[in-house]
Design a protein around this motif. Structure first.
Motif, PDB file in Angstrom:
ATOM      1  N   TRP A 146       1.021  -1.160   0.204  1.00 37.39           N
ATOM      2  CA  TRP A 146      -0.161  -0.001  -0.039  1.00 37.39           C
ATOM      3  C   TRP A 146       0.900   1.184   0.161  1.00 37.39           C
ATOM      4  O   TRP A 146       1.354   1.778   0.885  1.00 37.39           O
ATOM      5  CB  TRP A 146      -0.941   0.049   1.172  1.00 37.39           C
ATOM      6  N   ASP A 299      -8.411 -10.055   0.863  1.00 35.44           N
ATOM      7  CA  ASP A 299      -7.486  -9.406  -0.003  1.00 35.44           C
ATOM      8  C   ASP A 299      -7.278 -10.124  -1.110  1.00 35.44           C
ATOM      9  O   ASP A 299      -6.720  -9.653  -2.227  1.00 35.44           O
ATOM     10  CB  ASP A 299      -6.284  -9.249   0.975  1.00 35.44           C
ATOM     11  N   SER A 358     -12.287  -2.683  -0.187  1.00 37.93           N
ATOM     12  CA  SER A 358     -11.405  -3.062  -1.535  1.00 37.93           C
ATOM     13  C   SER A 358     -12.045  -4.223  -2.454  1.00 37.93           C
ATOM     14  O   SER A 358     -11.843  -4.094  -3.644  1.00 37.93           O
ATOM     15  CB  SER A 358     -10.123  -3.381  -0.947  1.00 37.93           C
ATOM     16  N   ASN A 362     -13.203  -3.207  -6.284  1.00 36.04           N
ATOM     17  CA  ASN A 362     -12.809  -3.948  -7.528  1.00 36.04           C
ATOM     18  C   ASN A 362     -13.839  -4.813  -8.429  1.00 36.04           C
ATOM     19  O   ASN A 362     -13.839  -4.855  -9.400  1.00 36.04           O
ATOM     20  CB  ASN A 362     -11.711  -4.805  -7.087  1.00 36.04           C
ATOM     21  N   LYS A 403      -4.806   2.737   3.311  1.00 34.73           N
ATOM     22  CA  LYS A 403      -5.365   1.743   2.506  1.00 34.73           C
ATOM     23  C   LYS A 403      -6.957   2.502   1.959  1.00 34.73           C
ATOM     24  O   LYS A 403      -7.339   2.300   0.924  1.00 34.73           O
ATOM     25  CB  LYS A 403      -5.873   0.620   3.395  1.00 34.73           C
ATOM     26  N   ILE A 407      -8.276   3.123  -1.848  1.00 29.31           N
ATOM     27  CA  ILE A 407      -9.530   2.445  -1.971  1.00 29.31           C
ATOM     28  C   ILE A 407     -10.576   3.639  -2.579  1.00 29.31           C
ATOM     29  O   ILE A 407     -11.111   3.536  -3.757  1.00 29.31           O
ATOM     30  CB  ILE A 407     -10.199   1.791  -1.088  1.00 29.31           C
TER      31      ILE A 407
END
Length: 813
Positions: A146, A299, A358, A362, A403, A407
Motif C-alpha cells: 500500500w 485481500d 477493497s 474492485n 488503505k 480504495i
C-alpha cells in the motif's frame, strides 16, 4: 547462546532430542532480537545446517515425532529471520531457502508416514516461514503493498488506470530498483517470487486448500498469494488451476463467459468468506470469527478480481447456500455474495471492513452490470462504500487511512457524481488535513519517513481522484488555508517515486481549471517544477543503463502523469510556454515522441499539439526543426497506432492553420508534396477510423489555402476528389465539415486578390460530382448548424465572407 559457538553446539548435539533442545534455545534467542537474527543469517555454516533440518529424514534413525519437531523449530527460526530486511533476506535467498521449504511441504504432503494430525501441526510453521520470506522479498523488491514508501522503487503506486506490474519490470529491470552489480541475490529473489506459481508447487499449495480447513494453514496461504499475485502470469496460473485434471479451469485470467466454470480459487474464497460471516447462520454460536482469515481471503479475492469483468459478472451471479441439500430447494435461505460483502463493509472489525471495501470496489469497477437493475444496484453500492470510507477516514489510524485513501481513489475515479458526493461530505477537506498534518508529524519525529511517504502518496492520490472531474474540489485545494500548494510543490521533488507520481496526478487535476492554471499553478512555481521534474526523470532513466524496451510499464508512471499535466499547462493562454522554451522543454517533448511506451509518446505529442495551437512562427519553426520532418511523417504513417497518428495529423493541422501562403508552401516543400498528399489519402479513406479522418481532411482544408500549385496538386489526385465527394455522404457531421471547408477553399478565389469569385477551373473539375444539388440537400436535411452554414456558403460562394484556416483546439488531458 552466542553466535560464535551456536554452530558448534548444534553440530555436536549428542542425539536428536538434544539437538531439539538446542534449537529451541536458538529460537528463543533470535525471536525479538534483530541483531541476533542478522548474526545467524550471516553465518553461512549455521544457515546451511538449519537448511539440512528442513528435509524429511530418509532413514528411520530419527523418531518421526522428534523429526517433525526439529523441522517445526527450524521453520520458526527461519520465519523469524525473514522479518528483518535485506541483511537477513539476502543470505536466505542465496541459500535457496524458499525452494527448501517448498520441497519439504511437498514431501510431507505426499508421504504416508505421518498422520493428518501431525501434518496439521507442522504445516503452519512451514507455511508461515515461506510466507514471511516471500512477502518480505516482495516488499524489498517491489515496495510496500500500500504505497511506495520512502525508497525510490518502481512498484505499484495505486494510480488510477494503472493495473498490474509488467512481467519485465518484476524481472528486476527498472529505474532505481537495482544498481549495476546488484548481486546474484536479486535473481534469486525474482525466481523465489515466481516459484510458488510453478505447476508442481501450485499443486502442492492449492491442494492444501481442499484437504485442510485449519485457519492456521489457510491464513499464510491466503496472505502469500494475495501479496504475490503481481504479474498477469501469476494471476493466470492461480485462476487456471483446478484440482480435477479433466476439468482444467478457464483458459484465460478471466472467466470467458457465464457458462464457464468459476475458477477453483475464486469459488473456494467465496465459500470461505461466506462461511465465516454472520449471514451464514450458526457459525458464531460455536466459534469466534477469525477476522485475520476473513481479511486475508478478501485481500486475495480483491487482487484476483481487479480489472477482470468476466470474473466480476460471475461473482455477482454467485449464491451461497447453507448446505448441498438447500441448493435444490427454492425456499431455502441463500445469500448473494455481493450482499455479504456489503454487510461486511458496514459493520465488524476495521480490518475486515477495509478489506471488504477493497474487494467490493474492485468488483464494481471491473463491471457495473449490463442490466439496468444491475447498474442501479452498483450505483447504490458505490454510494454506500463512499459513506463508509468517509466514516472510517475520520476515526482510524495511519495504516488504515493509507488503505482507505487508495480504495477511495479507485472508487471515485472517472465518476463525477461520486466525486461531487465526496465533496458534499467534506472528504477533500479531511484529506487536506491528513496531508498537512503528516508533514508536521514527520518534522516532530512522531512518524517515520517511510510511513510519512506512504501517507503523503495516498492522500495526494485520493485528492487527485476527487478533483479530476469536480471543479469545486479543485478550487478548494487551490485556495485552501493553510495553503496546500507548497506541499504539492515539495512533493514533486520527493525521493519517493510514489509521492512524485501522485503529486503529478494532483497537479494534472488542478490544471483542468483554467483560473487555477493561469494563477495558482504558475505563481506557486508548480508549473515550472513539472518541467524540471520531467527532465530529472528522463535523465534518471537514461543513466540507469537499461534499454527502454527492457523496462516495465510502471517505470513511466511519473513521466506520463507529468506530460499529461503539461498538456494543460501549455495551453495557448498559459505563460508556461515561455518556461518550457527556456528549459529546453520542446527538445524534451520531441524526444519523448520516440518512446516505445505509447502513453508517454502520446502525451508528449498532445503537449506539442497544444504548443502549436495559435503559436507564433518562431515556435512552429522550433518544433519542426527539433522534431524533424521525417519523424513527423513517420508518426503520420500507418506504421503507428491510431492514437499517435491522430495527434500527428492534428499537429500538422495546427502548424498550417496560422500560416501564410508562403509558409504553407515552405511546409509542403519541407514535407514533400507527394508524400504529404499520400499520407492524407491513406488517413482519409472511408475504411479508416473517423477520429483519424477528421484531422487528415482538416489538414487538406488548410493546404487548400496555399498557392495555385498546391491546389492543382490536390485536385489532380482523383483519390482526393473521391474522398471529398464521399465525405459529403458520411453519416458523421464531423467528417462533412472539414470536407465542405476544403471544397470551399479550393473553389473560391484567393481572398488576398480581392476578387471574390469562384475559380472556373475548380468548378469544372467538380462538375461531375453534382455539388450544387447535393449541397441543397444538405441545407434542407442537415440538423447540424455548421454543416448547414458551410453548405450555404458554398452555394452562395460569390457573396461569401473571407475564410481562414482552422486549427484543432488546445485539448486538455
Amino acid at each position: 547462546m552466542t553466535n560464535s559457538n551456536t554452530l558448534d553446539i548444534l553440530t555436536n548435539s549428542s542425539n536428536p532430542s538434544n539437538l531439539l533442545t538446542n534449537l529451541k534455545d536458538l529460537k528463543n534467542t533470535v525471536i525479538g532480537n534483530t541483531w541476533k537474527k542478522v548474526e545467524v543469517a550471516e553465518d553461512q555454516g549455521l544457515l546451511q545446517l538449519l537448511l539440512t533440518l528442513l528435509k524429511y529424514p530418509s532413514s528411520n534413525d530419527v523418531d518421526s515425532t522428534v523429526a517433525l519437531e526439529l523441522m517445526s523449530e527450524t521453520a520458526v527460526i527461519i520465519g523469524a529471520l525473514a522479518n528483518v530486511g535485506k541483511l537477513t533476506l539476502q543470505p536466505l535467498l542465496l541459500s535457496s531457502t524458499p525452494s527448501a521449504l517448498l520441497c519439504l511441504i511437498t514431501s510431507l504432503n505426499e508421504t504416508s508416514d505421518i498422520t493428518v494430525k501431525q501434518l496439521e501441526k507442522i504445516l503452519p510453521h512451514l507455511l508461515r516461514a515461506l510466507r514471511n520470506i516471500l512477502i518480505s522479498t516482495a516488499d524489498m523488491v517491489w515496495g510496500h503493498m500500500w504505497g511506495v514508501g520512502a525508497e525510490r522503487k518502481v512498484i505499484g503506486t495505486g494510480l488510477v488506470g494503472v493495473e498490474i506490474m509488467s512481467e519485465k519490470e518484476v524481472s528486476g529491470k527498472g529505474k532505481q530498483v537495482a544498481g549495476k552489480g546488484a548481486g546474484n541475490w536479486r535473481s534469486q529473489a525474482t525466481a523465489a517470487l515466481s516459484s510458488i506459481f510453478e505447476a508442481e508447487n501450485l499443486v502442492t499449495l492449492l491442494s492444501l486448500l481442499e484437504t485442510h480447513s485449519d485457519p492456521q494453514i489457510l491464513l499464510p496461504l491466503y496472505q502469500l498469494f494475495s501479496r504475490l499475485v503481481a504479474l498477469p502470469s501469476h494471476r493466470l496460473a492461480l485462476v487456471r488451476w483446478s484440482p480435477n485434471i479433466n476439468e482444467p479451469g478457464p483458459s484465460s485470467a478471466s472467466v470467458p463467459s457465464l457458462l464457464a466454470p468459476i475458477p477453483f480459487i475464486i469459488d473456494h474464497l467465496m465459500n470461505s468468506i461466506s462461511a465465516l460471516t454472520p449471514s451464514s447462520g450458526n457459525y458464531y454460536t460455536t466459534r469466534k470469527p477469525n477476522t485475520k482469515l476473513i481479511e486475508a481471503s478478501l485481500d486475495l479475492l480483491a487482487a484476483l478480481i481487479k480489472g477482470q469483468p468476466s470474473l466480476s459478472i460471475a461473482i455477482r451471479a454467485w449464491t451461497f447456500y447453507e448446505d448441498e441439500e438447500s441448493m435444490n430447494d427454492d425456499e431455502s435461505p441463500k445469500s448473494e455474495f455481493v450482499g455479504i460483502l456489503t454487510g461486511l463493509v458496514g459493520s465488524g472489525p476495521t480490518n475486515v471492513r477495509i478489506a471488504a471495501a477493497s474487494c467490493l470496489t474492485n468488483i464494481i469497477k471491473a463491471d457495473k452490470g449490463i442490466r439496468t437493475s444491475d447498474r442501479i444496484r452498483s450505483t447504490v453500492i458505490n454510494y454506500q462504500l463512499l459513506e463508509e470510507i468517509v466514516k472510517l477516514l475520520q476515526s482510524e489510524g495511519p495504516e488504515e487511512r493509507i488503505k482507505l485513501c487508495f480504495i477511495l481513489a479507485a472508487l471515485v475515479s472517472d465518476d463525477a457524481a461520486l466525486q461531487k458526493a465526496a465533496a458534499d461530505k467534506e472528504c477533500p477537506a479531511r484529506l487536506i488535513s491528513i496531508l498537512i498534518s503528516v508533514n508536521q508529524d514527520e518534522e516532530k519525529g512522531e512518524i517515520g519517513n517511510d510511513l510519512a511517504s506512504r501517507i503523503r502518496e495516498a492522500a495526494l492520490l485520493a485528492l487527485a481522484s476527487l478533483a479530476m472531474q469536480h471543479d469545486a474540489t479543485r478550487t478548494l485545494i487551490a485556495d485552501h488555508s493553510p495553503p496546500v500548494l507548497p506541499h504539492l510543490f515539495n512533493a514533486l521533488s520527493s525521493p519517493s517515486y510514489g509521492v512524485r507520481a501522485a503529486a503529478c496526478q494532483l497537479a494534472r487535476a488542478l490544471s483542468r481549471t483554467v483560473s487555477i492554471l493561469r494563477t495558482n499553478l504558475i505563481d506557486s512555481g508548480i508549473g515550472e517544477e513539472i518541467v524540471k521534474l520531467l527532465k530529472r526523470e528522463i535523465a534518471s532513466t537514461s543513466s540507469s543503463g537499461f534499454d527502454e524496451e527492457d523496462i516495465g510499464d510502471r517505470i513511466w508512471t511519473v513521466e506520463v502523469a507529468a506530460t499529461a499535466t503539461l498538456c494543460n499547462l501549455v495551453a495557448d493562454f498559459s505563460p508556461l510556454k515561455t518556461v518550457l522554451l527556456r528549459e529546453n522543454g520542446i527538445e524534451l517533448l520531441c524526444d519523448l515522441t520516440k518512446s516505445t511506451y505509447e502513453p508517454l509518446a502520446l502525451n508528449a505529442m498532445w503537449a506539442i499539439k497544444n504548443l502549436t495551437y495559435h503559436s507564433m512562427e518562431t515556435t512552429r519553426i522550433m518544433i519542426t526543426s527539433t522534431m524533424g520532418w521525417d519523424r513527423l511523417k513517420f508518426l503520420m504513417s500507418n506504421a503507428n497506432t491510431l492514437s499517435l497518428r491522430v495527434q500527428a495529423f492534428e499537429i500538422v493541422q495546427n502548424l498550417l492553420a496560422e500560416s501564410s501562403i508562403a509558409e504553407i508552401s515552405k511546409t509542403v516543400e519541407s514535407f514533400g508534396e507527394d508524400e504529404l498528399l499520400d499520407l492524407i489519402i491513406q488517413a482519409s479513406k472511408e475504411d479508416q477510423e473517423v477520429d483519424l479522418r477528421i484531422p487528415a481532411i482538416f489538414v487538406l482544408s488548410n493546404l487548400s489555402l496555399g498557392n495555385e500549385k498546391i491546389r492543382n496538386s490536390i485536385v489532380n489526385k482523383i483519390e482526393i476528389l473521391e474522398i471529398l465527394s464521399n465525405s459529403l455522404n458520411s453519416t458523421f457531421d464531423s467528417i462533412k465539415i472539414p470536407s465542405l471547408r476544403t471544397l470551399r477553399h479550393l473553389i473560391e478565389s484567393n481572398p488576398k486578390n480581392h476578387k471574390l469569385r469562384p475559380r472556373q477551373q475548380m468548378i469544372d473539375i467538380f462538375q461531375p460530382y453534382q455539388l450544387k444539388y447535393r449541397l441543397k440537400e444538405l441545407v434542407e436535411n442537415s440538423t447540424n448548424l455548421d454543416v448547414t452554414a458551410q453548405s450555404i456558403g458554398l452555394l452562395d460562394i460569390l457573396e461569401r465572407e473571407k475564410s481562414s484556416g482552422t486549427s484543432t483546439s488546445s485539448g486538455g488531458r
